[in-house]
Write a protein that holds these residues in place. Sequence first.
Motif, PDB file in Angstrom:
ATOM      1  N   TRP A 113       0.815  -1.229   0.000  1.00 51.28           N
ATOM      2  CA  TRP A 113       0.000   0.000   0.000  1.00 51.28           C
ATOM      3  C   TRP A 113       0.835   1.258   0.000  1.00 51.28           C
ATOM      4  O   TRP A 113       0.470   2.230  -0.648  1.00 51.28           O
ATOM      5  CB  TRP A 113      -0.963  -0.010   1.176  1.00 51.28           C
TER       6      TRP A 113
ATOM      7  N   MET B  80       1.631  -7.923   1.178  1.00 52.79           N
ATOM      8  CA  MET B  80       0.518  -7.013   1.403  1.00 52.79           C
ATOM      9  C   MET B  80       0.834  -6.019   2.514  1.00 52.79           C
ATOM     10  O   MET B  80       0.370  -4.896   2.504  1.00 52.79           O
ATOM     11  CB  MET B  80      -0.759  -7.796   1.744  1.00 52.79           C
ATOM     12  N   CYS B  81       1.620  -6.450   3.472  1.00 52.77           N
ATOM     13  CA  CYS B  81       1.870  -5.582   4.629  1.00 52.77           C
ATOM     14  C   CYS B  81       3.225  -5.957   5.191  1.00 52.77           C
ATOM     15  O   CYS B  81       3.635  -7.120   5.107  1.00 52.77           O
ATOM     16  CB  CYS B  81       0.779  -5.819   5.678  1.00 52.77           C
TER      17      CYS B  81
ATOM     18  N   ALA C  43       3.879  -6.442   8.022  1.00 53.08           N
ATOM     19  CA  ALA C  43       3.684  -7.424   9.090  1.00 53.08           C
ATOM     20  C   ALA C  43       3.744  -8.850   8.545  1.00 53.08           C
ATOM     21  O   ALA C  43       3.864  -9.803   9.287  1.00 53.08           O
ATOM     22  CB  ALA C  43       2.342  -7.204   9.764  1.00 53.08           C
ATOM     23  N   ARG C  44       3.615  -9.014   7.228  1.00 50.56           N
ATOM     24  CA  ARG C  44       3.689 -10.339   6.639  1.00 50.56           C
ATOM     25  C   ARG C  44       5.145 -10.816   6.565  1.00 50.56           C
ATOM     26  O   ARG C  44       5.411 -11.982   6.341  1.00 50.56           O
ATOM     27  CB  ARG C  44       3.051 -10.322   5.235  1.00 50.56           C
TER      28      ARG C  44
ATOM     29  N   ASP D 187       0.397   4.886   9.727  1.00 49.94           N
ATOM     30  CA  ASP D 187      -0.163   4.998   8.387  1.00 49.94           C
ATOM     31  C   ASP D 187      -0.670   3.694   7.809  1.00 49.94           C
ATOM     32  O   ASP D 187      -1.133   3.663   6.690  1.00 49.94           O
ATOM     33  CB  ASP D 187       0.961   5.423   7.427  1.00 49.94           C
TER      34      ASP D 187
ATOM     35  N   HIS E 234      -2.108   0.574   6.226  1.00 48.11           N
ATOM     36  CA  HIS E 234      -3.382   0.262   5.591  1.00 48.11           C
ATOM     37  C   HIS E 234      -4.198  -0.672   6.476  1.00 48.11           C
ATOM     38  O   HIS E 234      -5.422  -0.669   6.438  1.00 48.11           O
ATOM     39  CB  HIS E 234      -3.100  -0.385   4.233  1.00 48.11           C
ATOM     40  N   TYR E 235      -3.503  -1.469   7.239  1.00 54.21           N
ATOM     41  CA  TYR E 235      -4.182  -2.415   8.129  1.00 54.21           C
ATOM     42  C   TYR E 235      -4.074  -1.934   9.574  1.00 54.21           C
ATOM     43  O   TYR E 235      -3.855  -2.727  10.479  1.00 54.21           O
ATOM     44  CB  TYR E 235      -3.546  -3.793   7.999  1.00 54.21           C
ATOM     45  N   SER E 236      -4.180  -0.655   9.755  1.00 57.74           N
ATOM     46  CA  SER E 236      -4.138  -0.006  11.076  1.00 57.74           C
ATOM     47  C   SER E 236      -2.757  -0.077  11.723  1.00 57.74           C
ATOM     48  O   SER E 236      -2.154   0.942  11.966  1.00 57.74           O
ATOM     49  CB  SER E 236      -5.126  -0.613  12.068  1.00 57.74           C
ATOM     50  N   GLU E 237      -2.306  -1.292  12.062  1.00 55.95           N
ATOM     51  CA  GLU E 237      -1.050  -1.292  12.789  1.00 55.95           C
ATOM     52  C   GLU E 237      -0.100  -2.430  12.433  1.00 55.95           C
ATOM     53  O   GLU E 237       0.695  -2.841  13.258  1.00 55.95           O
ATOM     54  CB  GLU E 237      -1.287  -1.238  14.286  1.00 55.95           C
TER      55      GLU E 237
ATOM     56  N   TYR F 221       3.511  -1.690  12.936  1.00 50.73           N
ATOM     57  CA  TYR F 221       4.031  -1.754  14.301  1.00 50.73           C
ATOM     58  C   TYR F 221       4.534  -3.158  14.609  1.00 50.73           C
ATOM     59  O   TYR F 221       5.463  -3.341  15.380  1.00 50.73           O
ATOM     60  CB  TYR F 221       2.954  -1.353  15.311  1.00 50.73           C
ATOM     61  N   LYS F 222       3.867  -4.131  14.004  1.00 49.07           N
ATOM     62  CA  LYS F 222       4.318  -5.495  14.255  1.00 49.07           C
ATOM     63  C   LYS F 222       5.670  -5.724  13.599  1.00 49.07           C
ATOM     64  O   LYS F 222       6.548  -6.373  14.168  1.00 49.07           O
ATOM     65  CB  LYS F 222       3.278  -6.490  13.765  1.00 49.07           C
TER      66      LYS F 222
ATOM     67  N   MET G 270       7.745  -3.426  13.192  1.00 52.60           N
ATOM     68  CA  MET G 270       8.641  -2.641  14.032  1.00 52.60           C
ATOM     69  C   MET G 270       9.059  -3.438  15.261  1.00 52.60           C
ATOM     70  O   MET G 270      10.190  -3.347  15.731  1.00 52.60           O
ATOM     71  CB  MET G 270       7.912  -1.368  14.464  1.00 52.60           C
ATOM     72  N   ARG G 271       8.119  -4.242  15.795  1.00 51.24           N
ATOM     73  CA  ARG G 271       8.440  -5.030  16.989  1.00 51.24           C
ATOM     74  C   ARG G 271       9.362  -6.191  16.657  1.00 51.24           C
ATOM     75  O   ARG G 271      10.201  -6.569  17.462  1.00 51.24           O
ATOM     76  CB  ARG G 271       7.168  -5.618  17.577  1.00 51.24           C
ATOM     77  N   ARG G 272       9.170  -6.761  15.483  1.00 48.93           N
ATOM     78  CA  ARG G 272       9.959  -7.948  15.173  1.00 48.93           C
ATOM     79  C   ARG G 272      11.400  -7.586  14.851  1.00 48.93           C
ATOM     80  O   ARG G 272      12.308  -8.368  15.068  1.00 48.93           O
ATOM     81  CB  ARG G 272       9.351  -8.668  13.967  1.00 48.93           C
TER      82      ARG G 272
END
Lengths: 576, 383, 606, 144, 320
Positions: free
Chosen positions: D14, D40-41, D43-44, D70, D72-75, D78-79, D81-83
């Motif tokens: 996105w 897609m994100c 976080a994937r 920002d 597209h899937y809210s947060e 951040y995931k 960022m955490r990993r």
Amino acid sequence: MEDRRIGVYVCNCGTNIAKVVDCDAVSDFAKKLPGVAVARSYKYMCSNPGQEMIIQDIRELSLDRVVVAACSPRMHEPTFRKALQTAGINPYFLEMANIREQCSWVHDDARAATDKALALAHAAVRRVVHHEPLEKRFVDMCPATLVLGGGIAGLTAALELSDAGQPVFLVEKDDHLGGNLARVDLTAPYLDSARDMLADRIRRVLESPKIEVLLRSTLQSLSGFVGNFRAEIRVGADGARTVDVGSVLVATGFREFDARRIEHYGYGRLPNVVTSFELERMLREGRILTRGGRVPKYFAMIHCVGSRNPEYHGYCSRVCCMTALKYGHEIKSALPGAYVYDLYIDMHAFGKGCEDFYRRTAEMKTMFLMYAKGTTPEIVPSGPDDDCEMLIKVHEVLSGEEIEVPADLVVLMVGMEAREDAADVAHLVSISQDKDGWFIESHPKLDPVATTTEGVFIAGTCQAPKGIPGSVAQAEAAAARILGKISRGKIEVDAVFAEVDETRCSGCRMCNELCPYAAIEYDAATKRSRVISAVCKACGCCVAACPSGAIQGRHFTDRQIFSQIEGVLEWASSQG
Amino acid sequence: MAIRANPRLVEELEHYGAEDVAKCYHCGNCSAVCPFSREPFLFPRKSMRYLQMGLEEKLLGNLEPWLCYYCGECSEECPREAEPGETMMSMRRWLTSRYDFTGISKLFYRSWKAELAAILLVALLTGAGFLLFGFRWGGGHLGVYAGEGAFLTTGAVHVFDWILGCVLAAFLGINCARMWWFSIGKDRTLRIPPLAYLRQAFLLPVHFFTQKRYAECGKKRPWAIHLALMLSYTTMLVLIMFFLHAMHSERTVWAAHGFGYLATIGLLGTSIYALRGRIRKEETHYKHSHETDWIFLILLVFVAGTGILQNVLYRVFHLDVAANVVYVVHMMGVVPMLGLEVPFSKWAHLAYRPLAMYFSELQAEAIRERERAVAAAGAPLPA
Amino acid sequence: MGVPKKIGVYFCQKEAALPMPVDWDAVAEYARGLPGVAHVEVRSPRPAPDPEVLAHEIKKRDLKVVVVAGDSPGHFKPAFTRAVALAGGEPTEVRLASFRQHGAGADDGTERAKAVVACAVHGVPFGLAASPRPTAVNPATLVIGGGVAGIQAALEIADAGQKVYLVEKTGTIGGHMAMFDKTFPTLDCAACILTPKMVAVGQHEKIDLMTYAEVQDVAGEPGAYRVKVLKKARFVDPDACVACHACMEVCPVAVPSEFDGGITTRKAIYMPFPQAVPNAYLVDAAACTYILSGGKKCGACLRKCAKELIHFDDRDEVVEIEVGSIVVATGYDVFDARRIERYGYGVHPNVLTALEFERLTNASGPTGGAIVMKTLRRNKRTKQDEWVFDAEGPRPGSVAIVHCVGSRDKKYNPYCSRVCCMYSLKFAHLVKEKLPDAVCYEFYIDMRAFGKGYEEFFERIRLEEVFVVRGRSAKVVEKDGRMTIKGEDILKDRLVEFPVDMVLLSVGLEPACASDRLAGILGIDRDEDGWFRETDYNIDPTGTERGGIHVAGVCQGPKDIPDAVAQASAVAARVLKSVVSGRGQGSRASLTVEEIESRARALAGA
Amino acid sequence: MGFEPRIVGFLCNWCSYTGADLAGTARIHYAPNVRVIRVMCSARVDPTFVVKALAEGADGVLICGCHPGDCHYSEGNYKAMRRFPLLGRLLRDYGIEEDRVRLEWVSASEGKRFAEIVDDMTERVRRLGPSRVKTLLEADRVER
Amino acid sequence: MPEKKLQIALYWGAACGGCDVAVLDTNEFVIGVGFLVDIRLWPIAADGKYRDVEAMADGELDCTLFHGAIRNSENEHLAKLLRRKSKVLVALGSCAHLGGIPGLANQVTKQEILERVYLDNPSIEAGNRVVPLPSTRVDAGELEIPRFYRRVYRLDDVVPVDYYVPGCPPAPEQVKAALQALVNGTLPPARSVIGASNRTVCDDCRRRKEEKKVTRFHRPWEILQDPDRCLMEQGILCAGSATRSGCGVRCPDSGMPCRGCYGPAPNVIDQGAKFVSAVSSIVDSKDPREIERILGDIPDILGYAYRFGLPASLLQRSIR
């Protein structure tokens, strides 16, 4: 896998790609890759002849996978998917290699660009081998809607939906409809009658055959997912109802800030310190008197009571300024000789007609006294010679002076806060609250009424403080969403989503909290988690996190991505 | 100590012409565009604020309205049409009424009918007095305008002028003293060394004769008009108070009459210009007119007109009788104009404004001194 | 019904009330004939009603019900309520008959006013008695305006499976939002959230996207409108264009770029911006040498286009479409800062308007998002010196942001533009983020940070050491060779003069320039400020008197993105409701007084 | 020819992928060393992908997502960022230089930023020299 | 009763011998086994010489249970030898399966190990700087000892393995089941993991699982744990979610977190990376600094993530 028949199509995009990337080299290279049945380079793949070429090849060479190396998939993926569909194979058997936006347009070294294009094409070929046929699916959509809250937002949404012929269950905690607006007489800035607008709506709601109003009722539990919720509702003291609904609209509104919390304003202790809602009642009843029964002469409105103060609520409650200005007008109408002061921080007169209303309030010689954010005016007893009940002391910042003003009635403009039961409601319908307790919308800009839980919407002041027009617009917006879903009858579930392999899930619940859409359900009985595909938005967060590899994300499987990684690197290592 | 706000003051100021002050929402535009506003006197916004809140004591000691020459820029730029310029004007009227210990000024400003009645009364008394003097006591003849046997003898008029002048000066002096008390005397925090009074005294004549501060306005014409009016008036005053004999002599004394004509033309021209402006309302400072403005301007035109008319009648047409009649009529204008307008109404500002320039400089010096002392003492400056 | 109640009808007006085309005496006469009306009185504006005197009268006449009628009778209601209470009556029996609220501003004002009074006398809300007759409805919808509101409404309707025509004046959808860098208060990037929606519109099979087109004429009636749309010639086939830029590269013409707020130039053949939808080129006929010379000169692009898609023989065409509902989402123009001379816009090169700064700070803008000052450079073609932005240009050391430019000002726009405070704070944040050493001043009157998360954003800006000056700055002057901004810092009681390198003018919003014409074509009203008038400020903020025509977004009044989007969705609800139920909303104007009165009578009896 | 790093880029659909596309439409040139894999994100992006890429011979791995707040899937970001910090430590323990793996935020309008990141990363990896992972693994291989 | 007893061997590579103990821990069962099989080689329990094995015909052994990792040339040699002689080769225990605890040595280089063991070790006499060499010349001739490899391998890295029985050590019941299957001839298809479940430890763990959000990680002794609640939710780094089950949940049941000895779940390629992904996903913060702080509580992530399987990870070893 080896018996795949892959077609590779390299677009020249006129000279856009061909100018930098040696497109023929790419197709020649692809031809030699395992599983590739045909590879071609063509001027404009997206053009009709280009698409026709693919379709024909699929049919004649019985291709079962297609790679198009061309522009960004964001541009033409839908085009080529359609071509595959036309040719009779699953549209998800396509993979695109972006050799324009991310290759020919950004590199000028032809060799390096061609190398990159080869790597990308290779990766696409490797990946497409593992593509699976995916189908869009549909789940049923129950046309009924559960509306929680019978205030202006709930009423509006219920009416919109029922006018469109859809059934609505309107659940109201109180024994009457109208919510907080029922306590209001006139509205700012036009001093229209709130009573009339509510009477109109309530009457229509009560007369609508499509709306079932459940008074003195609360939601007990909500299960299921979008289109297929089951809600248990407690009605009255001991009645119970179970209803099946497709959507839920939460419009539970706000509660007023408890002015007692700010002790030095003396609300509850000083007889003539009242809240805005109490003054509203006085005005509505035409009896504006001090506790001692005197007609007050000096009115003081203290703005931002409980709002814009980190000790209580940091946010602005949005309507109080205009309400205070409204009281200014009303008081001058009911008591022409009275004096009104507004003790404010910033005057939030931002709506249509509001600045004008503010100006006219000023013209009526309302005295505006500005105090600084972070400070509070002080209420002190009046002296024996004063013709007033109290004095208000304030550091007035526009003059820079410490001043005192006489007051007979001090009106605390109490702000809005999240209802005490907001956390329970949030939990019941699985939506989240922000730090102030307001419900969080799916996206503050582009999706202000949806929540991260598909099928659950929010409207009105339960989302954040707002005035009537804002609440009404939101309620209607939520109704639009719901109507949109209902009118299609079924809910289309995108073919791409995450799914849990139940034979592998161990119920560790690592994933449960990760999904922003609450698409992951945990079944306590089987000790397994499950992705509700209708709700999943396919971000893949849970897929990456699942420690047992039980969750797979369709079209972005580990297998596919690994092949892609191998693809971009293997080729490179063999070449370079 | 907190100051008590008074919501009634703004209602009272309506009588003085401040009708729009409540509209002000304090964007601060006016003070920033004002060519005269400078620290420590930021106006007009702050004065508007005091007025909105009814801080009477603050306003009474406030010299800022006098520092404003109503060039109109603030009103032109005001986003809420709160007319800061006019509000300052109104505050000057209000201050005039407050400096005036007799309460007459307050009466006049609050009721133009009272002022008009007073003017008519004084005019009639003056007329009656002069007629009585001319016919009875002066021993002159209506047919003689100047010289021996004149209907109104120069000496007598001169004596009358001086008596009137002294009375007026007394009134005005007391009012000016009150002005000093309100703005400087009462404020214990201001320490003004006596020498400073002397050092700055030059400001009085400078501002009186030049209104040089007015010239700082972006538009020069209003200042020029005002200066012409003031100089004409002053010239006329000097001529009448000191050279009345020459003015009254049978032959034309050009040294005096030249100035006389010039001053009269100046007076007539500028006041007619002002009247025309107030009727047309094109210039900002002419948009709003208090009743007292009309009265004053009409009186001025009347006085100047009759003044020149008598001269013309006598010197050009040699119509002594007519000249004498006009002379009496002229005096019927002059006496109320001087007797009422100077101490109690608009004309008082010819004294207050230079005084305000003078006082404000003293104040400013004292404030600067105080800040320096505070700074030296190490205490933080007020933010 | 039992004994008719004794009803008093008082016509009250404020002095400042707008002239309304209502014949009060005729309405009063009509009121006298209504059942139960015992007293009718037309009051003059002054004196204002005195509750105690009124109480005396009400008691004397033994009135049980008081109807207060007028343009804005709410202003008098508290007086009457108190009067009735003093007279010992029932204060809830004071009813309002508001002409303004119920649309007695149109030509038939008097008739409408009669109906309003009749409803009040019967004690029936006007909206209930005067709900328009349902009409049949064509399921297709026309959305005018392709900004975020139009996009949202179109998607919402099309996603529900209904046909939508989206008509956009410029060559792409996206509107103002596409120009923004970040959006307050979350600072998320506007393009990130908008472009997916734009793409969705472009690819939606239910949306017929007509860019570079204007609504020319609307005929028919609610539920069945026939609309003529003028499709201006794009000269490039948008479906076939692959956006390869080749044509643009050879075009010799440069004109100010609308998308970049005029701070850069574009060619005569251009794509408004890289993510434009449709992602295709078009030719600005007013600038193209080939077209202007009648095909005698230039034509470089024609030769360059490998796909041979440029057709200079394209002509404007008018298409006629049939729709049941129309959504107006035409947005706004920004205030022309040149109108306020003292800010020096157009004189000092580094006085920028908000839109210009949006583009300057945008990562896709001319400097790649670097905040720089304009520098003087010689234009090679025109041989003239020009002030231009150069990514390597000097960074401003101090920036002043002036709120309320053109807003809250009776001389320009008296209303509050609602978004400027927040976007100004956003600007301050961006300046501090990109130039941490820069000094940043905000000059404001009231800080209107009222939305979700806004106040917190304001606090954050303060922590970032932005100097927030309460007091709208007065003017921008040149002093000692430097641009200087003057203002009063009210809270500190100082006159301030800051030398600054850059001044950002937070210009307000104004009705789009064509909205006057459009209002005429559509037959809908505008309010005194020029925004389209809604049926009811509170409960029908998207409806218009003309059935089937709805307003959404800023064209109805200034609002921020969440509110505009919510409103656009709300409009979709209205449209979908009518399409799903097959019952469109007719015009209220079609109802006669008699009809409304008899309905009110029936409703009161029920 | 000098060493040309091979960098695998994981870009969220996105923001970052769109941003990279924008660099293309805006013709912002950058180093050709990054091969993009669209997810897609952010976080994937399973840390496994990163080790997989390194094991397969990547000299660097670039992960790009939307700016925090920002997503597209809210947060999702951040995931990511955490990993990232834990993954970083893991790689450090393996002896892999910090500069080889990078997490960056690129919005859809930051085509230029994407180009700069790619150039900068390519340069840094070039300075580090080729990754030894694959060579060593191959050298270790035992004949079965 | 089969006519011919099954011929089996048990051998250890780089291992602690725990797996042997696990075999013995099958108690009376192992005695029963003795009646069914001939144990041809079992260094820990019976005398036997390499040359006896070398003397066997290829495929003479029905099965070899090989435990321990491959650390040196001897390990490799025997692995290859036994492979040749056995019909079925079983990797028994974590070391053979994944590299096991010895595999942690892949974090360091051979050089570092030798230095640490022979030179820097505090128990070494001062001045004693003897480092073993593969071949040393002594009076009696050339003395050879096995060559110490650069790194540790899994058994699978050097020979093809038929079955894997994970665990450190494998649960005795699982060993029992594996032996039983062998005896009964009911082994699953080759190359599969036996004696373990297809799910993870969480599936068998009796602890209550709720929603996971962690703001602090603790070592097990640092907190008073809720004995019924998921350890991970209490901030104790438990690898159970990323580890195959079959062990009988011995560690979490006794209040200690799972360390992952059973290796990754069937679908997972790299246990450690997956574990890192899962653990960091549940960190409850959006602030980078806060995240760093929370994750900072975790010591030695490489050791944690690959305690039993570093050689089996995608990167296999430190590249230093």
